[in-house]
Design a protein around this motif. Structure first.
Motif, PDB file in Angstrom:
ATOM      1  N   ASN A 156       0.671  -1.126  -0.040  1.00 57.17           N
ATOM      2  CA  ASN A 156       0.121   0.067   0.086  1.00 57.17           C
ATOM      3  C   ASN A 156       0.950   1.161  -0.080  1.00 57.17           C
ATOM      4  OD1 ASN A 156      -2.360   1.746   0.225  1.00 57.17           O
ATOM      5  ND2 ASN A 156      -2.596   1.192   2.186  1.00 57.17           N
ATOM      6  N   ALA A 157       0.819   2.042  -1.052  1.00 54.56           N
ATOM      7  CA  ALA A 157       1.799   3.157  -1.180  1.00 54.56           C
ATOM      8  C   ALA A 157       1.170   4.558  -1.348  1.00 54.56           C
ATOM      9  CB  ALA A 157       2.457   2.796  -2.472  1.00 54.56           C
ATOM     10  N   GLU A 158       1.900   5.473  -0.720  1.00 56.62           N
ATOM     11  CA  GLU A 158       1.625   6.746  -0.903  1.00 56.62           C
ATOM     12  C   GLU A 158       2.374   7.433  -1.945  1.00 56.62           C
ATOM     13  OE1 GLU A 158       2.580   8.961   2.669  1.00 56.62           O
ATOM     14  OE2 GLU A 158       0.775   7.954   3.706  1.00 56.62           O
ATOM     15  N   ILE A 159       1.499   8.042  -3.016  1.00 57.72           N
ATOM     16  CA  ILE A 159       2.244   8.518  -4.104  1.00 57.72           C
ATOM     17  C   ILE A 159       1.983  10.024  -4.376  1.00 57.72           C
ATOM     18  CG2 ILE A 159       2.477   8.397  -6.726  1.00 57.72           C
ATOM     19  CD1 ILE A 159       1.572   5.493  -6.327  1.00 57.72           C
ATOM     20  N   TYR A 160       2.837  10.871  -4.295  1.00 57.34           N
ATOM     21  CA  TYR A 160       2.850  12.417  -4.589  1.00 57.34           C
ATOM     22  C   TYR A 160       3.296  12.627  -6.012  1.00 57.34           C
ATOM     23  CZ  TYR A 160       2.233  13.157   0.442  1.00 57.34           C
ATOM     24  OH  TYR A 160       1.880  13.226   1.669  1.00 57.34           O
ATOM     25  N   TYR A 161       2.526  13.499  -6.831  1.00 51.44           N
ATOM     26  CA  TYR A 161       2.713  13.581  -8.157  1.00 51.44           C
ATOM     27  C   TYR A 161       2.532  14.937  -8.489  1.00 51.44           C
ATOM     28  CZ  TYR A 161      -2.271  12.956  -8.102  1.00 51.44           C
ATOM     29  OH  TYR A 161      -3.760  12.993  -8.103  1.00 51.44           O
ATOM     30  N   ARG A 162       2.662  15.466  -9.668  1.00 51.89           N
ATOM     31  CA  ARG A 162       2.525  16.747 -10.000  1.00 51.89           C
ATOM     32  C   ARG A 162       1.586  16.617 -11.421  1.00 51.89           C
ATOM     33  NH1 ARG A 162       6.968  19.413  -9.124  1.00 51.89           N
ATOM     34  NH2 ARG A 162       6.295  19.180  -6.912  1.00 51.89           N
ATOM     35  N   LYS A 202      -1.719  13.837  -3.303  1.00 50.04           N
ATOM     36  CA  LYS A 202      -1.188  12.433  -2.844  1.00 50.04           C
ATOM     37  C   LYS A 202      -2.319  11.289  -3.312  1.00 50.04           C
ATOM     38  CE  LYS A 202      -1.767  10.813   1.426  1.00 50.04           C
ATOM     39  NZ  LYS A 202      -1.661  10.625   2.603  1.00 50.04           N
ATOM     40  N   ALA A 203      -1.916  10.326  -3.817  1.00 50.30           N
ATOM     41  CA  ALA A 203      -2.695   9.371  -4.190  1.00 50.30           C
ATOM     42  C   ALA A 203      -2.289   8.204  -3.348  1.00 50.30           C
ATOM     43  CB  ALA A 203      -2.724   8.872  -5.472  1.00 50.30           C
ATOM     44  N   VAL A 204      -3.096   7.248  -2.853  1.00 47.65           N
ATOM     45  CA  VAL A 204      -2.743   6.028  -2.102  1.00 47.65           C
ATOM     46  C   VAL A 204      -3.229   4.901  -2.990  1.00 47.65           C
ATOM     47  CG1 VAL A 204      -3.470   4.540   0.069  1.00 47.65           C
ATOM     48  CG2 VAL A 204      -3.082   6.906   0.160  1.00 47.65           C
ATOM     49  N   ALA A 205      -2.126   4.074  -3.193  1.00 47.92           N
ATOM     50  CA  ALA A 205      -2.584   3.074  -4.342  1.00 47.92           C
ATOM     51  C   ALA A 205      -2.086   1.611  -3.768  1.00 47.92           C
ATOM     52  CB  ALA A 205      -1.961   3.329  -5.429  1.00 47.92           C
ATOM     53  N   GLU A 206      -2.740   0.582  -4.138  1.00 46.31           N
ATOM     54  CA  GLU A 206      -2.299  -0.705  -3.755  1.00 46.31           C
ATOM     55  C   GLU A 206      -1.469  -1.197  -5.203  1.00 46.31           C
ATOM     56  OE1 GLU A 206      -3.741  -3.265  -1.438  1.00 46.31           O
ATOM     57  OE2 GLU A 206      -4.573  -1.843  -0.250  1.00 46.31           O
ATOM     58  N   LEU A 207      -0.150  -1.527  -4.710  1.00 50.32           N
ATOM     59  CA  LEU A 207       0.769  -1.844  -5.968  1.00 50.32           C
ATOM     60  C   LEU A 207       1.232  -3.194  -5.466  1.00 50.32           C
ATOM     61  CD1 LEU A 207       3.219   1.294  -5.831  1.00 50.32           C
ATOM     62  CD2 LEU A 207       1.334   0.886  -7.066  1.00 50.32           C
ATOM     63  N   TRP A 224       8.706  20.774 -13.374  1.00 53.37           N
ATOM     64  CA  TRP A 224       7.465  20.423 -12.766  1.00 53.37           C
ATOM     65  C   TRP A 224       7.036  18.885 -12.878  1.00 53.37           C
ATOM     66  CZ3 TRP A 224       7.067  23.988  -9.408  1.00 53.37           C
ATOM     67  CH2 TRP A 224       7.082  25.334  -9.543  1.00 53.37           C
ATOM     68  N   ALA A 225       7.549  18.381 -13.721  1.00 56.85           N
ATOM     69  CA  ALA A 225       6.979  16.642 -13.855  1.00 56.85           C
ATOM     70  C   ALA A 225       7.600  16.230 -12.663  1.00 56.85           C
ATOM     71  CB  ALA A 225       7.456  16.162 -15.181  1.00 56.85           C
ATOM     72  N   MET A 226       7.058  15.290 -11.792  1.00 54.90           N
ATOM     73  CA  MET A 226       7.591  14.535 -10.511  1.00 54.90           C
ATOM     74  C   MET A 226       6.634  13.727 -10.070  1.00 54.90           C
ATOM     75  SD  MET A 226       7.425  14.524  -7.163  1.00 54.90           S
ATOM     76  CE  MET A 226       6.174  15.993  -6.705  1.00 54.90           C
ATOM     77  N   VAL A 227       7.316  12.473  -9.756  1.00 52.42           N
ATOM     78  CA  VAL A 227       6.282  11.514  -8.971  1.00 52.42           C
ATOM     79  C   VAL A 227       7.192  10.918  -8.077  1.00 52.42           C
ATOM     80  CG1 VAL A 227       6.795   9.744 -10.526  1.00 52.42           C
ATOM     81  CG2 VAL A 227       4.752   9.537  -9.124  1.00 52.42           C
ATOM     82  N   VAL A 228       6.791  10.723  -6.599  1.00 54.97           N
ATOM     83  CA  VAL A 228       7.541  10.193  -5.613  1.00 54.97           C
ATOM     84  C   VAL A 228       6.589   9.044  -5.015  1.00 54.97           C
ATOM     85  CG1 VAL A 228       7.149  12.005  -3.933  1.00 54.97           C
ATOM     86  CG2 VAL A 228       9.063  10.389  -3.689  1.00 54.97           C
ATOM     87  N   ALA A 229       7.079   7.991  -4.470  1.00 51.52           N
ATOM     88  CA  ALA A 229       6.292   6.861  -3.900  1.00 51.52           C
ATOM     89  C   ALA A 229       6.987   6.470  -2.721  1.00 51.52           C
ATOM     90  CB  ALA A 229       5.982   5.876  -4.762  1.00 51.52           C
ATOM     91  N   THR A 230       6.194   6.095  -1.598  1.00 48.23           N
ATOM     92  CA  THR A 230       6.996   5.388  -0.298  1.00 48.23           C
ATOM     93  C   THR A 230       5.687   4.428   0.118  1.00 48.23           C
ATOM     94  OG1 THR A 230       6.189   7.182   0.965  1.00 48.23           O
ATOM     95  CG2 THR A 230       8.513   7.436   0.122  1.00 48.23           C
ATOM     96  N   LYS A 231       6.211   3.715   1.161  1.00 47.38           N
ATOM     97  CA  LYS A 231       5.106   2.953   1.901  1.00 47.38           C
ATOM     98  C   LYS A 231       4.231   3.816   2.501  1.00 47.38           C
ATOM     99  CE  LYS A 231       7.894   0.507   4.322  1.00 47.38           C
ATOM    100  NZ  LYS A 231       8.233  -0.717   5.376  1.00 47.38           N
TER     101      LYS A 231
END
Length: 145
Positions: A50-56, A76-81, A99-106
């Protein structure tokens, strides 16, 4: 006389076209329009997580606006990966270089899953421009600041 009549009707057509253009108003210059780029973010994991994903997906008008409230422009999106289960988002940005950016963590603390094997890919106009992989998180970005 026939030549004169042809010239008069040609001049009348040109004047009529000019008057029509003047009545319609100025035509915006296309050279001033920003070039929009198709941006595609893909985030995955080698294990279910289950991940937290921040994106622009929205470009701020300037850096000052962004610095006053970065989360307004980085939702922020929360997604099951997991294997075969990536998170994908497509956006349109005028300046993906900054400006393009995506970061993901648990999402949360799960001591039993210490290394979910995150991966990310950033595409601009269908060209891969950044990739990353990591055990605790990933960042795909082109920004220079």
């Amino acid at each position: 006389m026939r030549n004169t009549a042809t010239r008069v009707s040609t001049v009348a057509a040109v004047v009529g076209a000019a008057m029509t253009a003047a009545l319609l108003g100025p035509v915006p210059a296309h050279a001033d329009d920003p070039v929009l780029h198709h941006v595609k973010y893909t985030v995955g994991a080698s294990q279910p997580i289950n991940a937290e994903i921040y994106y622009r997906d929205t470009q701020p008008p300037n850096f000052g606006e962004y610095s006053h409230n970065p989360y307004q422009y980085s939702p922020k999106a929360v997604a099951e990966l997991g294997p075969g289960k990536p998170w994908v988002l497509e956006a349109t940005l005028a300046d993906p270089q900054d400006w393009a950016m995506v970061v993901a963590t648990k999402n949360g603390h799960d001591p039993e899953l210490a290394a979910p094997g995150f991966v990310c890919e950033l595409r601009v106009d269908d060209i891969v421009v950044a990739t990353d992989s990591g055990t605790k998180g990933v960042l795909c970005s082109l920004r220079t600041w």
